[in-house]
Scaffold this active site. Structure first.
Site, short mmCIF file in Angstrom:
data_model
loop_
_atom_site.label_atom_id
_atom_site.label_comp_id
_atom_site.label_asym_id
_atom_site.label_seq_id
_atom_site.Cartn_x
_atom_site.Cartn_y
_atom_site.Cartn_z
N PHE A 2 48.78 77.00 65.55
CA PHE A 2 48.73 76.33 64.25
C PHE A 2 47.72 77.04 63.35
O PHE A 2 46.55 77.19 63.72
CB PHE A 2 48.35 74.87 64.42
CG PHE A 2 48.28 74.11 63.14
CD1 PHE A 2 49.44 73.79 62.44
CD2 PHE A 2 47.06 73.69 62.62
CE1 PHE A 2 49.39 73.08 61.25
CE2 PHE A 2 47.00 72.97 61.44
CZ PHE A 2 48.16 72.67 60.75
N GLY A 3 48.18 77.50 62.19
CA GLY A 3 47.31 78.14 61.21
C GLY A 3 47.09 77.24 60.01
O GLY A 3 48.04 76.68 59.48
N TYR A 4 45.83 77.09 59.60
CA TYR A 4 45.50 76.24 58.46
C TYR A 4 44.61 76.94 57.43
O TYR A 4 44.35 76.42 56.37
CB TYR A 4 44.83 74.94 58.93
CG TYR A 4 43.57 75.17 59.74
CD1 TYR A 4 42.32 75.24 59.14
CD2 TYR A 4 43.65 75.34 61.12
CE1 TYR A 4 41.19 75.45 59.90
CE2 TYR A 4 42.51 75.55 61.88
CZ TYR A 4 41.29 75.60 61.26
OH TYR A 4 40.15 75.82 62.01
N GLY A 5 44.14 78.15 57.75
CA GLY A 5 43.34 78.98 56.85
C GLY A 5 43.90 80.38 56.89
O GLY A 5 45.10 80.59 56.67
N SER A 6 43.06 81.34 57.26
CA SER A 6 43.53 82.73 57.27
C SER A 6 44.63 82.97 58.31
O SER A 6 45.41 83.91 58.16
CB SER A 6 42.36 83.69 57.52
OG SER A 6 41.79 83.47 58.79
N GLU A 79 39.01 84.40 66.95
CA GLU A 79 38.60 83.03 66.63
C GLU A 79 37.37 82.55 67.40
O GLU A 79 36.72 81.61 66.96
CB GLU A 79 39.77 82.07 66.90
CG GLU A 79 40.98 82.36 66.03
CD GLU A 79 40.70 82.25 64.54
OE1 GLU A 79 40.06 81.28 64.11
OE2 GLU A 79 41.13 83.16 63.81
#
Length: 190
Positions: A2-6, A79
Site C-alpha cells: 500500500f502506497g500513500y506518499g512517495s 522504508e
C-alpha cells in the site's frame, strides 16, 4: 503493498498491477522528520506516515512474482534501513473493485526519535521548506503527493493548502488581532 506518499508516485520497481485502494483505521499525516531522503540531520525535512484513526486513500501495487525477493529487499532498504522510522506490517486494504486483500503497509514508529507527531502548521511549513536530502526536497514530496492524489481523482484540501503555502503562497494572517479565516490547521491557543 500500500502506497500513500512517495510509494504512490515512485514505487521504485515495475509492478504488474496497480489500483486505487483504501486503508481503514489509519490516516496520512506529516509526522516524520526526514534526515536522509528529504532532509539531513542538521536540517530535517518532513514526510508522511500513517497514524491511527480514520482512513487513507492510496494505491495498491502488486509485487512482481519473478523478482519478489529483490523487491522485498529494496522496500526494506528504502522504508526501514535509511530513515528507519517505519514499521512494516500487513493490513487488509480495500480495493476499488470491492475486494479486500492483505498488503504490506509502512506505519510510523511512534517510539522512534524521528517521529514528529502532529506539529503546528508553522513548524511543519518550516521543515517542508528547508528539507533537502538524497532524493530531493520535502516541498517536491508534498507537491508530488498532491498531484498524484489529484490524478486519482482524490482531494486532500489541507495537503493542497500546505503545498501551496510551502511553495510561497500567502500564509493566513490575522488582521488587527482577528483570528485567521483560513481553514489551515493552527496551533491551539491557551
Amino acid at each position: 503493498m500500500f502506497g500513500y506518499g512517495s510509494l504512490m508516485w515512485n514505487p521504485g520497481f515495475a509492478t504488474p498491477e496497480t489500483q486505487a485502494a483504501r486503508l481503514q483505521g489509519w490516516h496520512r499525516a506529516f509526522c516524520i522528520y526526514s534526515e536522509h531522503y528529504r532532509g539531513t540531520p542538521k536540517k530535517p525535512g518532513l514526510i508522511l506516515g500513517l497514524l491511527p484513526g480514520g482512513s487513507c486513500r492510496g494505491l495498491a501495487h502488486r509485487l512482481p512474482a519473478a523478482t519478489y525477493d529483490e523487491v522485498r529487499r529494496y522496500l526494506i532498504h528504502r522504508e526501514i534501513d535509511n530513515d528507519g522510522v517505519y514499521e512494516e506490517t500487513v493490513r487488509p486494504i480495500h480495493l476499488d473493485n470491492g475486494r479486500i486483500v492483505p498488503a504490506l503497509v509502512y506505519l510510523a514508529d511512534r517510539s522512534h526519535r524521528q517521529f514528529a507527531g502532529k506539529l503546528p502548521a508553522k513548524e511543519a511549513l518550516k521543515l517542508i521548506r528547508q528539507g533537502h536530502g538524497a532524493t530531493g526536497s520535502s516541498l517536491e514530496y508534498v507537491q508530488n503527493t498532491v498531484r498524484n492524489l489529484g490524478e486519482l481523482g482524490l482531494r486532500d484540501r489541507s495537503l493542497e493548502m500546505l503545498a501551496h503555502t510551502a511553495a510561497g503562497g500567502a500564509e493566513p494572517r490575522a488582521a488587527s488581532g482577528a483570528r485567521p479565516r483560513s481553514r489551515t490547521p493552527t496551533s491551539r491557543r491557551s
